[in-house]
Design a protein around this motif. Structure first.
Motif, short mmCIF file in Angstrom:
data_model
loop_
_atom_site.label_atom_id
_atom_site.label_comp_id
_atom_site.label_asym_id
_atom_site.label_seq_id
_atom_site.Cartn_x
_atom_site.Cartn_y
_atom_site.Cartn_z
N UNK A 1 119.61 -27.90 -47.74
CA UNK A 1 120.13 -28.42 -46.48
C UNK A 1 119.02 -28.96 -45.59
N UNK A 2 117.79 -28.49 -45.80
CA UNK A 2 116.69 -28.93 -44.96
C UNK A 2 116.48 -30.43 -44.99
N UNK B 1 120.51 -29.01 -33.53
CA UNK B 1 120.85 -27.83 -32.73
C UNK B 1 121.91 -27.04 -33.49
N UNK B 2 121.76 -25.72 -33.51
CA UNK B 2 122.73 -24.86 -34.17
C UNK B 2 123.33 -23.89 -33.17
N UNK B 3 124.65 -23.93 -33.02
CA UNK B 3 125.39 -23.01 -32.15
C UNK B 3 126.05 -21.97 -33.05
N UNK B 4 125.48 -20.77 -33.07
CA UNK B 4 125.95 -19.72 -33.97
C UNK B 4 127.07 -18.92 -33.31
N UNK C 1 113.17 -26.40 -38.19
CA UNK C 1 112.70 -25.15 -38.80
C UNK C 1 113.55 -23.96 -38.35
N UNK C 2 113.83 -23.87 -37.05
CA UNK C 2 114.60 -22.74 -36.53
C UNK C 2 116.04 -22.77 -37.04
N UNK C 3 116.62 -23.96 -37.11
CA UNK C 3 118.00 -24.07 -37.57
C UNK C 3 118.09 -23.73 -39.06
N UNK D 1 120.40 -20.82 -40.66
CA UNK D 1 121.38 -21.11 -41.71
C UNK D 1 121.08 -20.29 -42.97
N UNK D 2 119.80 -20.06 -43.25
CA UNK D 2 119.44 -19.25 -44.40
C UNK D 2 119.92 -17.82 -44.26
N UNK D 3 119.83 -17.26 -43.06
CA UNK D 3 120.33 -15.91 -42.81
C UNK D 3 121.84 -15.85 -43.00
#
Length: 354
Positions: free
Chosen positions: A231-232, A240-243, A253-255, A259-261
């Motif tokens: 996915x990278x 931006x990721x809204x969890x 990198x943070x997203x 997503x990996x977690x």
């Protein structure tokens, strides 16, 4: 497959599944055995004026998902645009232009790429006829037909081995144009969007080739074990990721880490996946877009404790995934929302296709 009798032809449409570890792709019936059948008569001399109609529509999958495509023409006759789009692709693959002609409006328009356009039934059929050498008999997979916000239908069909290639970074060289053996045909990925008239015929055909990664393919990678790392290549730099729960991650990198977690929790725990809802109604190259689908399973949501009693089952989780795409086919925003069953949402009528 086609089942022919003396006076009619029936098309049995199977759900398509991604094979686990094989290059041999074929239509299969998934975790349930329901199929959808189209039937149209060929007994009358003017069979070309008829269009396919739904003869059999049974099973949970049909009741919960395909019904979204039901339309009623001015005479009161019911037709289903989702099923008819599947028929249209099947007829392309079998090269049956006479049956395709019966599905087209007189004023149909087609745009298949730069400089490849046609207006009117005869011109569109001529263009489709020229394509037969490229596509006929080579369509190995059809994604579940998606509805768009504008009422059109959309899907992606491809040949064996055709995979989406992440967009090249700015200044990076494009895909290699290595010479192929003359006997080897190039693989293809075609995104197709059909608009339907009030009488149930195709009013316009628009295509995008090569088609970028689809939302369904994204979702399969996310829940596909170690494949989430792929996915990278599809994340925008400022994604931006809204969890669920309100946490926000910014930057590629943070997203990807977040997503990996999530992927570790989803692995082998996603039981059902809905067809996609296209919220934009246009191809990504025309300015981006957004899409939604639903995932259901028994993974452990963030913050919940594992069940200590092995006799107890995990509760089923329903999660809505919304993606925003930029014009290059990269994902610029990901939103995951946990929902309770029974809450009103676009895919509560879920069809579990993958």
């Amino acid at each position: 497959r086609l089942e022919e009798t003396n006076d009619s032809t029936a098309l049995v449409v199977h759900h398509w599944a991604e094979p686990a570890a094989s290059s041999t792709e074929r239509p299969v019936v998934g975790q349930f055995s329901e199929v959808v059948v189209h039937r149209w008569s060929s007994a009358e001399p003017a069979a070309g004026s008829e269009r396919p109609e739904v003869a059999v529509l049974r099973g949970r999958a049909a009741d919960l998902d395909f019904r979204r495509g039901d339309r009623i023409d001015p005479t009161g006759r019911v037709f289903n645009v989702l099923l008819m789009h599947h028929v249209f692709v099947h007829l392309l693959n079998t090269g049956k232009l006479a049956d395709i002609e019966a599905m087209l409006e007189d004023a149909v328009e087609m745009k298949a790429g730069e400089g490849s356009q046609a207006k009117g039934r005869a011109a569109v059929l001529e263009l489709l006829d020229r394509e037969r050498a490229t596509y006929a008999g080579r369509i190995a997979k059809i994604e579940p037909i998606a509805l768009t916000a504008t009422g059109e239908t959309r899907t992606l069909w491809r040949s064996v081995g055709a995979r989406a290639t992440p967009p090249a970074a700015a200044g990076a060289p494009g895909p290699s144009n290595a010479r192929r053996q003359p006997s080897v045909k190039a693989p293809f990925r075609v995104g197709e969007r059909l608009a339907w008239s009030s009488t149930g015929r195709v009013l316009s055909i628009a295509r995008e080739e090569p088609a970028p990664l689809s939302h369904t393919e994204w979702s399969i990678l996310l829940a596909g074990g170690d494949r989430w790392v792929q996915l990278g290549g599809w994340l925008a730099a400022e994604v931006v990721y809204f969890a669920p729960g309100g946490d926000v991650a910014r930057g590629k990198a943070a997203v990807l880490e977040a997503l990996g977690q999530l992927a570790l929790r989803l692995r082998d725990r996603v039981r059902r996946r809905s067809a996609c809802l296209d919220l934009s109604g246009s191809f990504l190259k025309d300015g981006g877009g957004s899409s939604q689908l639903m995932l259901a399973g028994d993974w452990l949501p963030q913050g919940e404790r594992p069940i200590s009693d092995p006799r107890l089952k995990r509760r089923e989780v329903l999660m809505q995934e919304t993606l925003a795409w930029d014009g290059d086919g990269r994902v610029c925003a990901v939103t995951h929302t946990l929902l309770a069953f029974g809450r009103c949402a676009h895919s509560i009528f879920i069809c579990w296709l993958y």
